[in-house]
Write an enzyme that holds these catalytic residues in place. Structure first.
Site, PDB file in Angstrom:
ATOM      1  N   CYS A   6       0.774  -1.241   0.000  1.00  0.00           N
ATOM      2  CA  CYS A   6       0.000   0.000   0.000  1.00  0.00           C
ATOM      3  C   CYS A   6       0.808   1.294   0.000  1.00  0.00           C
ATOM      4  CB  CYS A   6      -1.006  -0.003   1.145  1.00  0.00           C
ATOM      5  SG  CYS A   6      -0.417  -0.648   2.691  1.00  0.00           S
ATOM      6  N   HIS A  39      -1.727   6.530   5.393  1.00  0.00           N
ATOM      7  CA  HIS A  39      -0.571   5.615   5.413  1.00  0.00           C
ATOM      8  C   HIS A  39       0.621   6.125   4.597  1.00  0.00           C
ATOM      9  CE1 HIS A  39       0.660   1.080   5.815  1.00  0.00           C
ATOM     10  NE2 HIS A  39       1.362   1.898   6.593  1.00  0.00           N
TER      11      HIS A  39
END
Length: 585
Positions: free
Chosen positions: A82, A143
């Site tokens: 990710c 993130h």
């Protein structure tokens, strides 16, 4: 009520359609400034969607989006995990160029309280569109880092990268948020801390026994220090789960922590409420909204309404809940009269996680016919993702495109639609998709696409337009475990380097136009063009490498270890607890 500029765009397209004129012929859409709604799932396998071939998980809203718009069948993430994939999506650049990679196995940001993150000198599409008058928002997962030197400098925060509004998790959903058996870091850290505790405890007991039996001489200082170290290690091990939950599993609104730790039963409703509020507040001005779903990453937090409703266990339940959320968001556009003036895009950050398995239960997604999954730098299952665009009256209905495209292509596409300019002071690897989406271009602008695993080049594809072939070479592939499996079971993800990868010289060669599952590697004996293809790709790799510049690596050790002084906390550290969503602090 539609804004005047959107009304004119819609009217021009509609009249053009009635007269038999294509959208591109009736008006140049560059700078048409539609609303832009970007929807990204987390760890979502392309094999789990009805419009991509699944007939057992119900995804009616995603399927409706595809029926009403354009579906991409060769849409590719720039990384199979990710953090680097999302960095590439926002900047239109391979993550290697921004330093959003690692070389030591720590492939994503490991904690919220680290100093690594998306560098401030990187330009996101949000930053460009904000400068062009767009209201910009990010709701959901980030993130990509938070702080650099203090817990409040917010150097990597979404608001420092072009977003006016942020609501969501600065970090990522993970099993450790609920102390799940499938653990990203807690279980491994507990094992290491427990070994250290046992060593220190044995040392303390041995030194104590030596002193009491007069077998050793000297002061009691070593005994005291080893005992204190053993107690500290035991205490840390005992409270590690609580530390992770409070350190990483919290919600923020802009710069303010609103819920630490998160109260998961209400997270879905809070996300939807925030999306609706953002759209309603900004419906009179052009907006860019990036909804970054927390679904379908483990631990698959699912509300009671959807638990037990699918035939694929908790993963299927979570997928169907996400599809319902997407439907509610589209309903909001309809209710506010914004559907015709909004470009909607749906994708996933990378492929489904095959290793998310516990005993006989699979908690990760399916990647359909494609080999591999999350974390595998080159195999299709890790990087081939859904790609769906809808813009009523502008984009063709039901169009399916089989050309190679990338998540990085969203950058130049939305920048130019919003009236911005693609930066000329840096390499942009994405390509404007609008001609392809409209049908005015037959082929993708991508001739070559490179597939990295950390900062190691694992595979490259070549779209040979003159022959209609799509070649792919693999220089490095992970060694699956156990032998004969299709993943690296027993690990979180497959490694990128070391003794658990295989190097291929000459490289493995596949013809994806005939073998999309990468089941049959070609050889010089079976493919007359073998050396011509591999030599052409080698030259493309060398040309690509000449465009790379040295930049600080953000995900290696120094930038990716927990620093207590960077830990966001809604009270005096370590008393990190608040519930401002419920009026409590």
């Amino acid at each position: 009520m539609l804004r005047l500029e959107h009304a004119w765009t819609w009217l021009a397209v509609t009249v053009g359609a009635l007269l038999g004129v294509t959208p591109s012929a009736s008006r140049d859409l560059s700078g048409s400034r539609p609303n832009i709604l970007l929807l990204m799932a987390d760890d979502f396998g392309i094999g789990d969607i009805g419009c991509y071939g699944n007939d057992t998980i119900r995804t009616p809203n995603i399927d409706r989006l595809a029926r009403d718009g354009v579906m991409l069948t060769q849409h590719l993430a720039a990384a199979s995990v990710c953090t680097p994939s999302r960095a590439a999506f926002l900047t239109g650049r391979y993550p290697l160029r921004s330093g959003m990679v690692s070389s030591n196995g720590y492939r994503v940001l490991q904690w919220t309280g680290v100093s690594g993150g998306l560098p401030t000198n990187e330009t996101t599409f949000a930053k460009i569109l904000k400068d062009r008058g767009y209201a910009t928002g990010l709701i959901g997962k980030w993130h990509l880092g938070l702080n650099c030197e203090s817990p409040n400098d917010h150097c990597h925060h979404p608001l420092n990268h072009g977003f006016d509004h942020f609501y969501g998790m600065p970090f990522s959903m993970m099993g450790d948020c609920i102390r799940w058996e499938l653990s990203e870091k807690r279980a491994g850290m507990e094992r290491k801390l427990n070994v250290c505790f046992q060593i220190m405890a044995v040392a303390a007991l041995t030194l104590t026994a030596g002193k009491l039996t007069h077998l050793t001489s000297g002061s009691w200082t070593p005994v005291i220090w080893s005992t204190m170290a053993a107690i500290l290690l035991f205490t840390t091990t005992y409270f590690l789960g609580d530390l992770i939950v409070h350190a990483d599993c919290f919600l923020m609104r802009n710069h303010t922590i609103t819920e630490q730790p998160m109260h998961f039963p209400r997270t879905t409703s809070l996300i939807l409420k925030e999306v609706s509020s953002f759209i309603q507040r900004n419906k009179q001005t052009p907006f860019l909204l990036f909804v970054s779903f927390l679904h379908v990453h483990t631990p698959l937090i699912t509300t009671e309404k959807f638990r037990g409703k699918s035939v694929h266990g908790l993963y299927g339940d979570n997928t169907e809940e996400m599809d319902w959320m997407l439907g509610k968001i589209l309903d909001t556009l309809d209710t506010e009269g914004l559907a015709n003036s909004t470009l909607v895009y749906f994708t996933s950050d990378h492929g489904g996680s095959l290793e998310s398995r516990l005993r006989n239960n699979q908690y990760g997604g399916s990647n359909g016919i494609y080999k591999g999954g999350k974390g595998m730098g080159g195999w299709e299952g890790g990087i081939r993702v859904p790609g769906i665009f809808r813009w009523p009256g502008v984009l063709p209905v039901g169009r399916v495109i089989h050309e190679p495209t990338s998540l990085m292509d969203v950058f130049p596409t939305v920048v130019q639609l919003g009236g911005g300019e693609v930066p000329q002071d840096r390499v942009i690897d994405g390509r404007d998709m609008l001609p392809l989406l409209l049908g005015t271009a037959q082929h993708s602008d991508h001739e070559f696409l490179l597939h990295y695993c950390e900062n190691f080049l694992h595979a490259v594809r070549w779209h040979q337009r003159d022959g209609g072939r799509l070649w792919k070479v693999h220089y490095t592939t992970p060694v699956f475990h156990p032998h004969g499996a299709g993943a690296c079971y027993g690990r979180g993800v497959c490694p990128c380097f070391g003794d658990q990868v295989a190097h291929h010289d000459p490289p493995l060669l596949f013809d994806l136009s005939r073998d999309p599952s990468e089941a049959h590697a070609l050889t010089p004996d079976t493919e007359p063009a073998f050396y011509r293809v591999t030599d052409t790709i080698s030259r493309a790799v060398e040309e690509h490498r000449r465009t790379l510049s040295a930049v600080p690596v953000q995900l290696d050790a120094l930038g990716n270890i927990w620093k207590p002084w960077l830990q966001p906390c809604c009270g005096p550290f370590p008393l990190c607890w608040c519930d401002r969503e419920n009026g409590q602090a």
